[in-house]
Design a protein around this motif. Structure first.
Motif, PDB file in Angstrom:
ATOM      1  N   ALA A   1       6.427   1.753 -11.230  1.00  0.00           N
ATOM      2  CA  ALA A   1       6.666   2.976 -10.456  1.00  0.00           C
ATOM      3  C   ALA A   1       7.345   2.659  -9.122  1.00  0.00           C
ATOM      4  O   ALA A   1       8.012   3.519  -8.545  1.00  0.00           O
ATOM      5  N   ASP A   2       7.203   1.427  -8.637  1.00  0.00           N
ATOM      6  CA  ASP A   2       7.860   1.028  -7.380  1.00  0.00           C
ATOM      7  C   ASP A   2       9.380   1.149  -7.471  1.00  0.00           C
ATOM      8  O   ASP A   2      10.038   1.408  -6.476  1.00  0.00           O
ATOM      9  N   GLU A   3       9.927   0.965  -8.667  1.00  0.00           N
ATOM     10  CA  GLU A   3      11.379   1.061  -8.848  1.00  0.00           C
ATOM     11  C   GLU A   3      11.898   2.455  -8.542  1.00  0.00           C
ATOM     12  O   GLU A   3      13.039   2.621  -8.138  1.00  0.00           O
ATOM     13  N   GLU A   4      11.052   3.460  -8.737  1.00  0.00           N
ATOM     14  CA  GLU A   4      11.474   4.848  -8.576  1.00  0.00           C
ATOM     15  C   GLU A   4      11.222   5.399  -7.178  1.00  0.00           C
ATOM     16  O   GLU A   4      11.566   6.539  -6.888  1.00  0.00           O
ATOM     17  N   ALA A   5      10.634   4.595  -6.290  1.00  0.00           N
ATOM     18  CA  ALA A   5      10.324   5.074  -4.938  1.00  0.00           C
ATOM     19  C   ALA A   5      11.611   5.359  -4.172  1.00  0.00           C
ATOM     20  O   ALA A   5      12.588   4.609  -4.260  1.00  0.00           O
ATOM     21  N   GLU A   6      11.616   6.452  -3.429  1.00  0.00           N
ATOM     22  CA  GLU A   6      12.805   6.828  -2.653  1.00  0.00           C
ATOM     23  C   GLU A   6      13.039   5.894  -1.475  1.00  0.00           C
ATOM     24  O   GLU A   6      14.161   5.529  -1.173  1.00  0.00           O
ATOM     25  N   ASP A   7      11.972   5.523  -0.792  1.00  0.00           N
ATOM     26  CA  ASP A   7      12.068   4.607   0.343  1.00  0.00           C
ATOM     27  C   ASP A   7      11.702   3.213  -0.147  1.00  0.00           C
ATOM     28  O   ASP A   7      10.543   2.937  -0.458  1.00  0.00           O
TER      29      ASP A   7
ATOM     30  N   THR B   1      11.243   0.481   1.282  1.00  0.00           N
ATOM     31  CA  THR B   1      10.407  -0.368   2.128  1.00  0.00           C
ATOM     32  C   THR B   1       8.920  -0.070   2.002  1.00  0.00           C
ATOM     33  O   THR B   1       8.102  -0.838   2.484  1.00  0.00           O
ATOM     34  N   THR B   2       8.537   1.020   1.352  1.00  0.00           N
ATOM     35  CA  THR B   2       7.127   1.370   1.270  1.00  0.00           C
ATOM     36  C   THR B   2       6.404   0.898   0.009  1.00  0.00           C
ATOM     37  O   THR B   2       5.192   0.737   0.053  1.00  0.00           O
ATOM     38  N   PRO B   3       7.042   0.670  -1.116  1.00  0.00           N
ATOM     39  CA  PRO B   3       6.299   0.247  -2.306  1.00  0.00           C
ATOM     40  C   PRO B   3       5.578  -1.086  -2.063  1.00  0.00           C
ATOM     41  O   PRO B   3       6.032  -1.934  -1.293  1.00  0.00           O
ATOM     42  N   LEU B   4       4.460  -1.228  -2.741  1.00  0.00           N
ATOM     43  CA  LEU B   4       3.657  -2.445  -2.605  1.00  0.00           C
ATOM     44  C   LEU B   4       4.454  -3.693  -2.949  1.00  0.00           C
ATOM     45  O   LEU B   4       4.350  -4.708  -2.264  1.00  0.00           O
ATOM     46  N   SER B   5       5.269  -3.628  -3.997  1.00  0.00           N
ATOM     47  CA  SER B   5       6.047  -4.814  -4.377  1.00  0.00           C
ATOM     48  C   SER B   5       6.977  -5.242  -3.242  1.00  0.00           C
ATOM     49  O   SER B   5       7.122  -6.435  -2.971  1.00  0.00           O
ATOM     50  N   HIS B   6       7.586  -4.297  -2.550  1.00  0.00           N
ATOM     51  CA  HIS B   6       8.468  -4.641  -1.432  1.00  0.00           C
ATOM     52  C   HIS B   6       7.651  -5.250  -0.289  1.00  0.00           C
ATOM     53  O   HIS B   6       8.070  -6.229   0.332  1.00  0.00           O
ATOM     54  N   ARG B   7       6.505  -4.684  -0.013  1.00  0.00           N
ATOM     55  CA  ARG B   7       5.668  -5.201   1.069  1.00  0.00           C
ATOM     56  C   ARG B   7       5.216  -6.628   0.767  1.00  0.00           C
ATOM     57  O   ARG B   7       5.148  -7.468   1.663  1.00  0.00           O
ATOM     58  N   MET B   8       4.908  -6.933  -0.508  1.00  0.00           N
ATOM     59  CA  MET B   8       4.559  -8.308  -0.903  1.00  0.00           C
ATOM     60  C   MET B   8       5.747  -9.228  -0.707  1.00  0.00           C
ATOM     61  O   MET B   8       5.622 -10.314  -0.160  1.00  0.00           O
ATOM     62  N   PHE B   9       6.906  -8.784  -1.194  1.00  0.00           N
ATOM     63  CA  PHE B   9       8.122  -9.591  -1.101  1.00  0.00           C
ATOM     64  C   PHE B   9       8.450  -9.917   0.350  1.00  0.00           C
ATOM     65  O   PHE B   9       8.821 -11.038   0.684  1.00  0.00           O
ATOM     66  N   ALA B  10       8.306  -8.922   1.233  1.00  0.00           N
ATOM     67  CA  ALA B  10       8.644  -9.094   2.648  1.00  0.00           C
ATOM     68  C   ALA B  10       7.551  -9.817   3.428  1.00  0.00           C
ATOM     69  O   ALA B  10       7.768 -10.209   4.575  1.00  0.00           O
ATOM     70  N   GLY B  11       6.366 -10.005   2.818  1.00  0.00           N
ATOM     71  CA  GLY B  11       5.271 -10.656   3.522  1.00  0.00           C
ATOM     72  C   GLY B  11       4.650  -9.778   4.591  1.00  0.00           C
ATOM     73  O   GLY B  11       4.148 -10.271   5.597  1.00  0.00           O
ATOM     74  N   ASP B  12       4.648  -8.466   4.372  1.00  0.00           N
ATOM     75  CA  ASP B  12       4.157  -7.497   5.358  1.00  0.00           C
ATOM     76  C   ASP B  12       2.657  -7.212   5.277  1.00  0.00           C
ATOM     77  O   ASP B  12       2.138  -6.463   6.100  1.00  0.00           O
ATOM     78  N   LEU B  13       1.948  -7.773   4.308  1.00  0.00           N
ATOM     79  CA  LEU B  13       0.558  -7.391   4.107  1.00  0.00           C
ATOM     80  C   LEU B  13      -0.419  -8.127   5.021  1.00  0.00           C
ATOM     81  O   LEU B  13      -1.495  -7.608   5.328  1.00  0.00           O
ATOM     82  N   GLY B  14      -0.083  -9.321   5.427  1.00  0.00           N
ATOM     83  CA  GLY B  14      -0.917 -10.084   6.359  1.00  0.00           C
ATOM     84  C   GLY B  14      -2.360 -10.200   5.918  1.00  0.00           C
ATOM     85  O   GLY B  14      -2.671 -10.550   4.783  1.00  0.00           O
ATOM     86  N   ASP B  15      -3.280  -9.866   6.838  1.00  0.00           N
ATOM     87  CA  ASP B  15      -4.713  -9.983   6.568  1.00  0.00           C
ATOM     88  C   ASP B  15      -5.226  -8.941   5.592  1.00  0.00           C
ATOM     89  O   ASP B  15      -6.390  -8.990   5.184  1.00  0.00           O
ATOM     90  N   ALA B  16      -4.403  -7.992   5.198  1.00  0.00           N
ATOM     91  CA  ALA B  16      -4.827  -6.937   4.276  1.00  0.00           C
ATOM     92  C   ALA B  16      -4.888  -7.426   2.830  1.00  0.00           C
ATOM     93  O   ALA B  16      -5.391  -6.720   1.963  1.00  0.00           O
ATOM     94  N   VAL B  17      -4.394  -8.620   2.570  1.00  0.00           N
ATOM     95  CA  VAL B  17      -4.351  -9.129   1.194  1.00  0.00           C
ATOM     96  C   VAL B  17      -5.186 -10.403   1.062  1.00  0.00           C
ATOM     97  O   VAL B  17      -5.210 -11.246   1.953  1.00  0.00           O
ATOM     98  N   LYS B  18      -5.881 -10.480  -0.081  1.00  0.00           N
ATOM     99  CA  LYS B  18      -6.676 -11.664  -0.388  1.00  0.00           C
ATOM    100  C   LYS B  18      -6.603 -11.910  -1.885  1.00  0.00           C
ATOM    101  O   LYS B  18      -6.791 -10.983  -2.685  1.00  0.00           O
TER     102      LYS B  18
END
Length: 170
Positions: free
Chosen positions: A100-106, A108-125
């Motif tokens: 479903a991330d492929e169909e997102a309009e923005d 920069t907001t899908p989870l896959s993009h945030r993982m790729f960009a390393g934006d999750l920081g301490d929110a991910v374990k």
């Protein structure tokens, strides 16, 4: 050499992304530390979730591969604000719809993009449930620092790896 060892294999075949990293180790504790370090990098979580990266622990007894354990079913990725992501196998994440991330309009907001960009920081374990994995003990002479071992052949790469981290993409 005909030594016993573990081969932690983490990789994605060439294509949109490429990774072919192996850790040749003589103890499960070393493997656990190596995998924890790999999973601490969000790009590697992205490769698991989006590209279906291979993640196996291969067991070699006296130079012969005797077991190959798919580690996906023993992995949980927890991200604040999202349901836990587990896997039934490679390319089979459960808990989040990455397609479903492929169909997102923005973009920069899908989870896959945030993982790729390393934006999750301490929110991910990422947690590996080692207590649920039956890993055979090594027998006989065990590989150690300075050793070179033969891995089960995979087309397009060397069969030999040094003790420790080996990146066949570098």
């Amino acid at each position: 050499m005909s030594r016993s060892f573990y081969d932690l294999a983490f990789g994605v075949p060439p294509g949109g992304a490429t990774k072919d990293t192996h850790y040749v180790r003589g103890s499960l504790e070393e493997v656990q530390r190596d995998l924890a370090a790999e999973l601490a990098e969000e790009i590697n979580l992205y490769l698991l979730c989006w590209y279906g990266a291979r993640l196996t622990l291969d067991v070699y007894q006296q130079g012969k591969q005797t077991d190959s354990i798919d580690l996906h079913p023993f992995l949980t990725i927890s991200i604040t604000g999202y349901p836990d992501i587990t896997f039934t196998g490679p390319e089979e994440p459960v808990g989040y719809d990455f397609e479903a991330d492929e169909e997102a309009e923005d973009e920069t907001t899908p989870l896959s993009h945030r993982m790729f960009a390393g934006d999750l920081g301490d929110a991910v374990k990422a947690t590996v449930h080692w207590d649920r994995i039956e890993v055979p003990s090594l027998s006989g002479e065990v590989a150690r620092e300075g050793d070179v071992v033969a891995l089960h052949p995979i087309p397009g790469r060397s069969e030999h790896a040094k003790y420790g981290r080996q990146d066949f993409e570098e």
